[in-house]
Design an enzyme around this catalytic site. Structure first.
Site, PDB file in Angstrom:
ATOM      1  N   LYS A  78       3.322  63.987  38.518  1.00 19.86           N
ATOM      2  CA  LYS A  78       2.359  65.090  38.513  1.00 19.86           C
ATOM      3  C   LYS A  78       3.045  66.376  38.053  1.00 19.86           C
ATOM      4  O   LYS A  78       4.190  66.645  38.415  1.00 19.86           O
ATOM      5  CB  LYS A  78       1.782  65.255  39.921  1.00 19.86           C
ATOM      6  CG  LYS A  78       0.664  66.298  40.033  1.00 19.86           C
ATOM      7  CD  LYS A  78       0.106  66.346  41.445  1.00 19.86           C
ATOM      8  CE  LYS A  78      -1.012  67.379  41.566  1.00 19.86           C
ATOM      9  NZ  LYS A  78      -1.602  67.415  42.918  1.00 19.86           N
ATOM     10  N   SER A 158      -6.659  67.195  43.189  1.00 17.71           N
ATOM     11  CA  SER A 158      -6.066  67.769  42.001  1.00 17.71           C
ATOM     12  C   SER A 158      -5.183  66.782  41.219  1.00 17.71           C
ATOM     13  O   SER A 158      -4.808  67.040  40.073  1.00 17.71           O
ATOM     14  CB  SER A 158      -5.201  68.977  42.385  1.00 17.71           C
ATOM     15  OG  SER A 158      -4.125  68.572  43.229  1.00 17.71           O
ATOM     16  N   SER A 182      -5.938  65.875  47.880  1.00 15.96           N
ATOM     17  CA  SER A 182      -5.690  65.748  46.433  1.00 15.96           C
ATOM     18  C   SER A 182      -4.958  64.483  46.012  1.00 15.96           C
ATOM     19  O   SER A 182      -4.759  64.258  44.816  1.00 15.96           O
ATOM     20  CB  SER A 182      -4.916  66.974  45.935  1.00 15.96           C
ATOM     21  OG  SER A 182      -5.745  68.098  45.914  1.00 15.96           O
TER      22      SER A 182
END
Length: 495
Positions: A78, A158, A182
């Protein structure tokens, strides 16, 4: 093996150790899959040279018989995690071209375990979002489609790029972060497993901060076993992070027996929210039935302050964000706006932040600044912290009564289309976190495991909430659900 990127971590590990799979070949297959995945917009950058070097090193370790669990396993990272020398923007224009000269503690642990970095993954800007639509790179797109509908769907947020990359078989696993859901929400939307560990289990050092008392890194993978393998490598005490727990890390994979006989599973009455879709309700009942059939006991429990969790979260998280994002000023690193001769430093700050931050980040910074301001601190922030204490106490009371874990839905719906919520009140988007934020507020571990499909063929997930520091037991209960549900659906490849 034709479909190398489609392997689980456990299967690839076995093949790599036996010599049936070559580490370099596996990496090349994932790089090729990632290069062909442009319509998913899952990757923000591919790190081909780094990946090939790590794959060659992994191959040498495997040949020498020195093969940790992740040796030669291709992963995606990420964009919130700093990878040395690789552009790490946290999905924001304000960090354009920032290439950190250091490695996050979590990624350092993964590389030490032999993992291979395929690239950085798309995400909501500064992890603020539930649909990956706030990213400066544009939205990531789910590999799933509704039956009879070709509109692009959100992979959740997210950690949307991470979810899309794992579900789309571009990588074998990925890192995510979870501040209010998330990891778990995008995992549920894309039919994969996502684990948010106990706060302090994984180091936050080198991860771009959103809300420091809530953020926690975790794995996103194709199975519970894979998530357990990844978590073991990611977790551990880090003296560079003052919130990192100095506790031994269990062998999470070894705990996966699937035996839940005698376990007491709490079913919280407060999670039966008004307007819950019948499919979510039915999935929840089916999950409880699976556990009862496996020998567990389900017990109705009460978490009375759950109703206040979302408002408390959306005071505390923006308040911490406004403090953390104050460092982005156009002076030290990242974007610097151009200003006219004679403009002062205040003008530089204003223009840099106005140009660099997206609308959702600006909204949360303004909310956070407001609730921390003189005259409003007690009314909002202090009160929200008191509510957080009560929510944590609710869980402590339930666990003290002999409850081993808690079962809830992971999300209030299946994935929605990109742009479908664009004109809605922002609060409607925030409601996607209704089942997940309590876990962050209480610092507990939580896992999302795919357990079924809705009427339009989209994945739905169940959430298991564990006791503090008992990720091993939580994962074993998720493992039992995974085995009973037999979820094996995969998206049809359209990209």
């Amino acid at each position: 093996m034709a479909d190398l990127p489609g392997l689980t971590i456990a299967a690839a590990r076995e093949g790599l150790r036996s010599g049936a799979i070559d580490a370099v070949e596996l990496t090349e297959a994932c790089l090729s899959a990632a290069e062909r995945s442009t319509p998913l917009n899952a990757f923000t950058a591919l790190t081909a040279d780094l990946a090939r070097g790590q794959a060659r090193a992994a191959a040498a370790r495997l040949a020498a018989g020195d093969a940790p669990d992740l040796c030669g396993i291709p992963l995606g990272i990420k964009d919130l995690f700093c990878v040395e020398g690789v552009c790490s923007q946290a999905g924001s224009n304000i960090l354009s071209d920032f290439a950190p000269p250091y490695e996050s503690s979590v990624t350092r642990r993964l590389w030490d375990a032999g993992a291979v970095c395929i690239g950085k993954l798309n995400m909501d800007e500064f992890a603020m979002g539930s649909s990956n639509e706030t990213s400066c790179y544009g939205p990531a797109v789910s590999p799933w489609r509704r039956a009879g509908d070709n509109r692009g769907l959100t992979p959740g947020g997210s950690s949307g790029g991470s979810a899309a990359a794992v579900a789309g078989d571009l990588v074998l696993g990925a890192t995510g972060t979870d501040t209010g859901g998330s990891i778990r929400q995008p995992a549920a939307f894309t039919g994969i497993v996502g684990v948010k560990p106990t706060y302090g289990r994984c180091s936050r050092w080198g991860i771009v901060a959103f809300a420091s008392s809530l953020d926690q890194a975790g794995p996103m993978a194709k199975s519970v076993r894979d998530a357990a393998i990844m978590l073991h490598a990611m977790a551990g005490h880090d003296p560079k992070d003052s919130t990192s727990a100095d506790l031994p890390v269990p062998d999470f994979e070894a705990a996966l027996s699937g035996d839940v006989r005698g376990k007491r599973i709490g079913i919280p009455t407060e999670y039966r929210v008004e307007g819950m879709p019948p499919e979510i309700e039915a999935l929840w009942h089916r999950g409880a039935e699976m556990l009862r059939d496996a020998g567990a006991e389900t017990v109705d429990i009460s978490l009375p302050h759950t109703r206040y969790a979302l408002p408390a979260y959306y005071v505390i998280a923006p308040a911490e964000a406004s403090s953390n994002l104050a460092r982005y000023d156009g002076v030290r690193y990242g974007r610097r706006a151009k200003i006219a001769a004679g403009d002062g430093i205040t003008r530089l700050y204003e223009r840099t932040r106005a140009e660099g931050f997206g609308a959702e980040v600006k909204r949360r910074v303004m909310i956070g600044t407001y609730v921390l301001s003189a005259g409003y601190y007690d009314a909002y922030y202090l009160r929200a912290q008191k509510v957080r204490t009560l929510i944590k106490r609710d869980f402590e009371t339930v666990f003290a009564q002999g409850i081993d874990a808690i079962l809830t839905p992971a999300t209030p719906s299946a994935a929605f289309a990109i742009g479908e919520m664009a004109d809605a009140d922002p609060v409607q988007m925030y409601l996607n976190d209704v089942f997940t934020v309590t876990v962050n507020l209480a610092g507990l571990p939580g896992a999302s495991v795919p357990a079924g499909l809705d009427a339009r063929g989209l994945p739905l997930g169940l959430q298991v909430i564990g006791r503090p520091w008992e990720e091993a037991e939580m994962l074993n209960i998720a493992f039992a659900i995974e085995g009973a549900a037999g979820f094996a659906a995969k998206p049809e490849k359209w990209w």
